[in-house]
Motif scaffolding. Sequence first.
Motif, PDB file in Angstrom:
ATOM      1  N   UNK A 223      -6.386  -7.600   0.078  1.00 49.62           N
ATOM      2  CA  UNK A 223      -6.444  -9.062   0.062  1.00 49.62           C
ATOM      3  C   UNK A 223      -7.464  -9.608   1.057  1.00 49.62           C
ATOM      4  N   UNK A 224      -8.198  -8.725   1.736  1.00 53.58           N
ATOM      5  CA  UNK A 224      -9.309  -9.176   2.553  1.00 53.58           C
ATOM      6  C   UNK A 224      -9.162  -9.035   4.047  1.00 53.58           C
ATOM      7  N   UNK A 225      -7.991  -8.627   4.543  1.00 57.07           N
ATOM      8  CA  UNK A 225      -7.790  -8.495   5.987  1.00 57.07           C
ATOM      9  C   UNK A 225      -8.640  -7.346   6.528  1.00 57.07           C
ATOM     10  N   UNK A 226      -9.345  -7.610   7.638  1.00 56.47           N
ATOM     11  CA  UNK A 226     -10.224  -6.597   8.222  1.00 56.47           C
ATOM     12  C   UNK A 226      -9.985  -6.382   9.719  1.00 56.47           C
ATOM     13  N   UNK A 227      -9.169  -7.223  10.344  1.00 60.13           N
ATOM     14  CA  UNK A 227      -8.855  -7.076  11.772  1.00 60.13           C
ATOM     15  C   UNK A 227      -7.357  -7.277  11.929  1.00 60.13           C
ATOM     16  N   UNK A 228      -6.592  -6.195  11.892  1.00 61.68           N
ATOM     17  CA  UNK A 228      -5.141  -6.283  11.794  1.00 61.68           C
ATOM     18  C   UNK A 228      -4.479  -5.532  12.944  1.00 61.68           C
ATOM     19  N   UNK A 229      -3.637  -6.237  13.686  1.00 59.85           N
ATOM     20  CA  UNK A 229      -2.822  -5.620  14.730  1.00 59.85           C
ATOM     21  C   UNK A 229      -1.435  -5.351  14.167  1.00 59.85           C
ATOM     22  N   UNK A 230      -1.010  -4.093  14.228  1.00 61.77           N
ATOM     23  CA  UNK A 230       0.274  -3.657  13.686  1.00 61.77           C
ATOM     24  C   UNK A 230       1.168  -3.260  14.860  1.00 61.77           C
ATOM     25  N   UNK A 231       2.255  -3.996  15.076  1.00 64.13           N
ATOM     26  CA  UNK A 231       3.127  -3.684  16.213  1.00 64.13           C
ATOM     27  C   UNK A 231       4.283  -2.792  15.785  1.00 64.13           C
ATOM     28  N   UNK A 232       4.690  -1.924  16.685  1.00 68.27           N
ATOM     29  CA  UNK A 232       5.844  -1.066  16.449  1.00 68.27           C
ATOM     30  C   UNK A 232       7.133  -1.759  16.852  1.00 68.27           C
ATOM     31  N   UNK A 233       8.188  -0.981  16.958  1.00 68.83           N
ATOM     32  CA  UNK A 233       9.468  -1.536  17.401  1.00 68.83           C
ATOM     33  C   UNK A 233       9.553  -1.446  18.922  1.00 68.83           C
ATOM     34  N   UNK A 234      10.330  -2.317  19.524  1.00 68.42           N
ATOM     35  CA  UNK A 234      10.640  -2.206  20.947  1.00 68.42           C
ATOM     36  C   UNK A 234      11.766  -1.203  21.145  1.00 68.42           C
ATOM     37  N   UNK A 235      12.298  -1.114  22.364  1.00 69.70           N
ATOM     38  CA  UNK A 235      13.414  -0.206  22.646  1.00 69.70           C
ATOM     39  C   UNK A 235      14.712  -0.770  22.074  1.00 69.70           C
ATOM     40  N   UNK A 236      14.931  -0.548  20.797  1.00 69.14           N
ATOM     41  CA  UNK A 236      16.022  -1.206  20.071  1.00 69.14           C
ATOM     42  C   UNK A 236      17.394  -0.901  20.647  1.00 69.14           C
TER      43      UNK A 236
END
Length: 304
Positions: A223-236
């Motif tokens: 869909x065109x995204x080229x600069x994407x920050x993907x966050x993980x989970x915290x200390x659940x």
Amino acid sequence: MFYITSSIIIHKMGCSFSFSALWMVFNLVLALSAMAPRADARAFFVFGDSLVDNGNNNYLATSARADSPPYGIDYPTHRPTGRFSNGLNIPDLISEQLGTEPTRAYLDPSLRGNNLLVGANFASAGVGILNDTGIQFLNIIRIAQQLEYFQQYQTRVSRLIGSAGTQRLVNEALVLITLGGNDFVNNYYLVPFSARSRQFSLPDYVRYILSEYRKVLRRLYELGARRVLVTGTGPMGCVPGELARRSRTGECDVELQRAGALYNPQLIQMVNGLNSEIGSDVFIAANTMQMSFDFIFNPQAYGI
């Protein structure tokens, strides 16, 4: 239940999320800035769950809502906004650091005209990577629908600046996506002997949800995204909500901690593999669990 950090409460649907929010935001901003070194303003798009929802659920018939006190007590208006926070949330603080106005919830009627060019927030509290995550909240914007709204957004913007201008705006935009925590606390571990826990061992479940997440990220790229920050989970397993439910001694829940310890490194591996397949570093994975522990156990490094 809430976890209070320095001037921010972040409430994850079903539990509190123990990020040290301000420090985490600083790191996220650095990561985003590294992805977009030019100084000119650019659009900002947000996808995910309650950690980043700017009020979409206010417009839905759902129990996953943040439209009453104490939400919003420290927001500039001192009123609830639909953010699962006492004030600003992570996307707000990123926008602030980038020098742009906050992204508006996509379902907000005021998101029209030139406001669209700032970007949009498609996130919805309660959602996860899987469609069956958060089913107890009923009417929420699942991630597939968020991506459909993103496509719809581009159609709307093209009426303002044309197809070429819209493609350029999206390609140059900053994108934040925050998913995964609910797939554990509001799915696999929601109840004893949940359907997913009977279907998968924990290691197999982690692999399964990451394989599904990969499809989500691939679609975001399409869909065109080229600069994407993907966050993980915290200390659940360490958040107050889960401590209240699972711990008699105040110690972090071993199973949820194990889940995060399995998920976060494999998320980074998945993202790196996807970048290799695409042939470009489109995605940056942030191990927010490790960030949180670094902050807690090495505070001197951060001036505390």
